[in-house]
Write a protein that holds these residues in place. Structure first.
Motif, PDB file in Angstrom:
ATOM      1  N   LEU A  84       0.813  -1.215   0.000  1.00  0.00           N
ATOM      2  CA  LEU A  84       0.000   0.000   0.000  1.00  0.00           C
ATOM      3  C   LEU A  84       0.847   1.266   0.000  1.00  0.00           C
ATOM      4  CD1 LEU A  84      -2.869   1.258   0.234  1.00  0.00           C
ATOM      5  CD2 LEU A  84      -2.557   1.180   2.725  1.00  0.00           C
ATOM      6  N   ILE A  85       1.857   1.338   0.874  1.00  0.00           N
ATOM      7  CA  ILE A  85       2.610   2.592   1.038  1.00  0.00           C
ATOM      8  C   ILE A  85       4.069   2.487   0.589  1.00  0.00           C
ATOM      9  CG2 ILE A  85       1.109   3.276   2.933  1.00  0.00           C
ATOM     10  CD1 ILE A  85       3.350   2.650   4.876  1.00  0.00           C
ATOM     11  N   GLY A  86       4.498   1.297   0.197  1.00  0.00           N
ATOM     12  CA  GLY A  86       5.880   1.114  -0.245  1.00  0.00           C
ATOM     13  C   GLY A  86       6.770   0.623   0.888  1.00  0.00           C
ATOM     14  N   PRO A  87       7.766  -0.188   0.555  1.00  0.00           N
ATOM     15  CA  PRO A  87       8.619  -0.768   1.602  1.00  0.00           C
ATOM     16  C   PRO A  87       9.438   0.244   2.392  1.00  0.00           C
ATOM     17  CG  PRO A  87       9.409  -1.347  -0.594  1.00  0.00           C
ATOM     18  CD  PRO A  87       8.067  -0.733  -0.771  1.00  0.00           C
ATOM     19  N   SER A  88       9.827   1.372   1.774  1.00  0.00           N
ATOM     20  CA  SER A  88      10.672   2.331   2.499  1.00  0.00           C
ATOM     21  C   SER A  88       9.922   2.984   3.651  1.00  0.00           C
ATOM     22  CB  SER A  88      11.210   3.407   1.550  1.00  0.00           C
ATOM     23  OG  SER A  88      10.192   4.288   1.145  1.00  0.00           O
ATOM     24  N   LYS A  89       8.591   3.027   3.583  1.00  0.00           N
ATOM     25  CA  LYS A  89       7.785   3.567   4.679  1.00  0.00           C
ATOM     26  C   LYS A  89       7.226   2.448   5.557  1.00  0.00           C
ATOM     27  CE  LYS A  89       6.283   7.581   1.954  1.00  0.00           C
ATOM     28  NZ  LYS A  89       6.774   7.124   0.637  1.00  0.00           N
ATOM     29  N   ALA A  90       6.909   1.310   4.960  1.00  0.00           N
ATOM     30  CA  ALA A  90       6.258   0.232   5.705  1.00  0.00           C
ATOM     31  C   ALA A  90       7.224  -0.517   6.610  1.00  0.00           C
ATOM     32  CB  ALA A  90       5.603  -0.747   4.727  1.00  0.00           C
ATOM     33  N   LEU A  91       8.407  -0.875   6.089  1.00  0.00           N
ATOM     34  CA  LEU A  91       9.321  -1.682   6.889  1.00  0.00           C
ATOM     35  C   LEU A  91       9.766  -0.965   8.164  1.00  0.00           C
ATOM     36  CD1 LEU A  91      10.314  -4.603   6.302  1.00  0.00           C
ATOM     37  CD2 LEU A  91       9.250  -3.499   4.336  1.00  0.00           C
ATOM     38  N   PRO A  92      10.102   0.337   8.130  1.00  0.00           N
ATOM     39  CA  PRO A  92      10.438   1.007   9.394  1.00  0.00           C
ATOM     40  C   PRO A  92       9.301   0.969  10.410  1.00  0.00           C
ATOM     41  CG  PRO A  92      11.218   2.308   7.547  1.00  0.00           C
ATOM     42  CD  PRO A  92      10.386   1.200   6.971  1.00  0.00           C
TER      43      PRO A  92
END
Length: 657
Positions: A159-167
């Motif tokens: 939904l929001i992309g890994p650079s925002k989701a993983l953190p």
């Protein structure tokens, strides 16, 4: 249509053809997800589909929020790894069914939307968040030693992309409504008065999804391995896999198993079975329940608290006032020095700007509530008065003798003293029963624990009100009895002295710190001494470790030379740009048993505090040391760890015989 009432929810379809499912867990103050709740939602969805409804809005009737997550008590009670897998599988099937529901679905979020609650919202087609300061969205499962197993690891990055989701998944940090809108986690962030209409509008006119930006598609696709490599490098700088396996499991599950934990073999170190039975998970669950116990101390019914007066605009007093203002209380901050008040105002502005960077309204409100008060006019209106002035007994005695004359009769009078006796401070008061201790830790803005101190003269109702106040400012209240150092400083001082004595014996400061960091402490003890100040360490040692005839020779020498640690740029370490300059220590440089030798006085002091009644029991002692000193949470607390070590030794001894 009439509302259909079930045990944990109710549902109805309105004249516009929008179905509403109201979550309202029976006999609980917050909604959590479990098998009975899944079953009721599925029954409601089946019934709604047969009505010809145009779509469904999920909402909560709990004032606390949307859904707080899974039922942690049920998870903690699972008998084995197979039961843990079955629980994850049930939740996964439910979320998949919700995501595939033929009608548009919208989650209307207010208050907390965490863990399984956010996974439920992610399984809906759209999300609306109420834009007030109470709304928080996040996936905090890492804090329990597990991961989001009901689709969060799959849906959030998509939904929001890994650079925002993983953190978000790796740090357990939550976001407010406006931040959630900015990163694409919710479709709308709106005031409460229009939230229901907005949710219905999204049902009737579902939003068209935009694809992820190119860079996010690259991170999720051809550059996924590189992204994970960089994320793991940053992760290793913060936590060790042997201490906290869950964040490493998140990376592996997302990168190799498409975020689906059911695909991971049981023998894999990122599997459900591995995490569910890992000692860290058991201990972090213990820490969770300890935290909940501390929170319950703040649940008593007392007179409302809306105004606070803080005396002393030094670092401690200023930050106490800042935290109160950020929590919705009106605060007057008193100091004789206008310069000190000006510095406090500047510091508060900077901190509020960081804390409320996504909410201009909340920022302005916090600034308005933070009121410099050089004349102390706020004393007369305050519900709580806290002094944070110099640690001199005569000064505090005069101050409280004056305050009780000017304060409201029911105002709580509190001292932030860390070293003086409450009984001695109260000697000059006409009504000494009004005085309690509310002992904050530095930095106040970051440390979660506050000791609420009952002196021999303190009234039980005053202590109760102090506990409620601490909870009101989003801190964890720990009731303690008046004694030198209370709990936290009383156990910390002998630990630091033990570490300094190791340096005195010839072990390098870096080696001592590396040993304790490997043990799981957030900061090595020598760096901690440098941070609090070597002069402060000498004073604390004299007061709290009276058996030590004199401070370690090196410590005394550095103080004599004016090298007081971080604040002077040099102590045991040289400090540059706020960081200690250290050499890297190899594991084989650390003497065997060094960490245990330094931890032993801390454990003994904790046990002594329980025996002497400074704190009520071993669980509260463990909670205080974890949240007050940062003692390795994955070990479950110093006394729990000691008991575990003793059990392991007995079991090994039995095996050998």
């Amino acid at each position: 249509m009439n509302e259909t009432q079930m045990q944990h929810l109710s549902w109805s379809v309105n004249a516009r053809g929008v179905a509403w499912i109201w979550l309202d867990l029976a006999e609980k103050s917050a909604n959590t997800l479990s098998e009975p709740v899944f079953a009721e939602i599925e029954t409601a969805l089946d019934a709604i589909a047969a009505t010809g409804a145009k779509g469904v809005v999920f909402a909560s009737r709990k004032t606390a929020g949307f859904v707080a997550g899974a039922d942690v008590e049920a998870f903690a009670a699972l008998p084995d790894a197979a039961a843990a897998r079955a629980l994850v599988e049930r939740g996964w099937r439910f979320m998949e069914r919700l995501a595939a529901y033929p009608l548009p679905t919208v989650a209307l979020i207010h208050g907390h939307c965490l863990g399984g609650g956010l996974e439920l919202a992610l399984a809906c087609r759209a999300r609306v968040a109420v834009s007030d300061r109470k709304t928080r969205l996040g996936l905090p499962e890492i804090m329990l030693g597990i991961y989001p197993g009901w689709g969060g690891m799959m849906r959030l990055p998509a939904l929001i992309g890994p650079s925002k989701a993983l953190p978000m998944m790796l740090t357990a940090k939550s976001v407010n409504a406006k931040r959630a809108k900015r990163i694409g986690l919710v479709d709308e962030a709106v005031p409460e008065r229009v939230a229901a209409l907005t949710a219905e509008a999204l049902v009737l006119n579902p939003p068209k999804r935009k694809g992820l930006p190119l860079v996010e598609r690259l991170w999720a696709g051809p550059l996924r391995a590189l992204f994970v490599q960089q994320a793991e490098k940053r992760l290793r700088a913060k936590v060790r896999a042997e201490h906290y396996p869950a964040p490493y499991a998140v990376l592996r599950c997302w990168s190799q198993y498409r975020g689906n934990p059911l695909l991971i073999p049981a023998a894999d170190p990122s599997s459900i079975e591995f995490l569910a039975t890992h000692p860290t998970t058991k201990n972090l669950l213990r820490v969770y329940f300890l935290q909940e116990r501390l929170k319950r101390f703040a649940k008593a019914q007392t007179a409302p608290i809306t105004r606070v007066h803080v005396i002393g605009a030094g670092v401690m007093g200023s930050e106490i006032a800042m935290v109160c203002a950020a929590s919705g209380l009106t605060v007057t901050l008193q100091d004789l020095s206008l310069e000190a008040l000006a510095r406090a105002q500047q510091a508060a502005t900077r901190w509020f700007e960081r804390r409320f960077r996504d909410d201009e309204t909340a920022l302005r409100a916090a600034l308005d509530r933070f009121i410099p008060d050089p004349q102390g006019l706020g004393v007369a209106q305050a519900d709580v008065i806290i002094e944070a002035v110099v640690e001199k007994l005569d000064v505090k005695q005069r101050l409280f003798a004056e305050l009780e004359q000017r304060a409201k009769p029911d105002a709580l009078l509190a001292t932030n003293t860390s070293s003086l006796s409450l009984e001695a401070i109260a000697e000059g008061m006409a009504a000494p029963h009004r005085l309690v201790g509310i002992h904050f830790f530095n930095p106040v803005t970051k440390m979660p624990l506050v000791e609420v101190v009952q002196g021999a003269q303190s009234d039980a109702k005053a202590v109760e009100r102090a506990l409620v106040f601490v909870g009101k400012i989003d801190k964890l209240p720990l009731p303690v009895r008046s004694a030198p150092g209370f709990l936290v400083n009383a156990v910390l001082a002998p630990y630091l002295i033990a570490a300094l004595k190791c340096v005195e014996s010839g072990i390098a400061p870096e080696v001592v710190d590396a040993a304790l960091e490997a043990f799981g402490m957030p900061m090595g003890p020598i760096e901690l001494v440098d941070t609090v100040g070597l002069d402060v360490a000498i004073l604390a040692g004299q007061q709290l470790v009276p058996d030590e005839p004199e401070p370690p020779r090196r410590l005394h020498q550095l103080v004599q030379e004016g090298k007081l640690g971080k604040k002077t740029g040099e102590g045991y370490y040289r400090w540059e740009k706020g960081k200690a300059v250290k050499r890297t220590v190899k594991p084989d440089e650390i003497p065997e048993g060094l960490a245990q030798r330094i931890i032993a006085p801390l454990v003994a002091a904790t046990e002594r505090c329980v025996a002497e009644g400074v704190v009520a029991d071993t669980d509260l002692a463990d909670a205080g040391v974890i949240f007050g000193t940062g003692f390795a949470p994955f070990r479950g607390g110093p006394l729990h760890w000691r008991n575990t070590q003793d059990t392991d030794k007995r079991e090994k001894s039995t095996e050998m015989t």
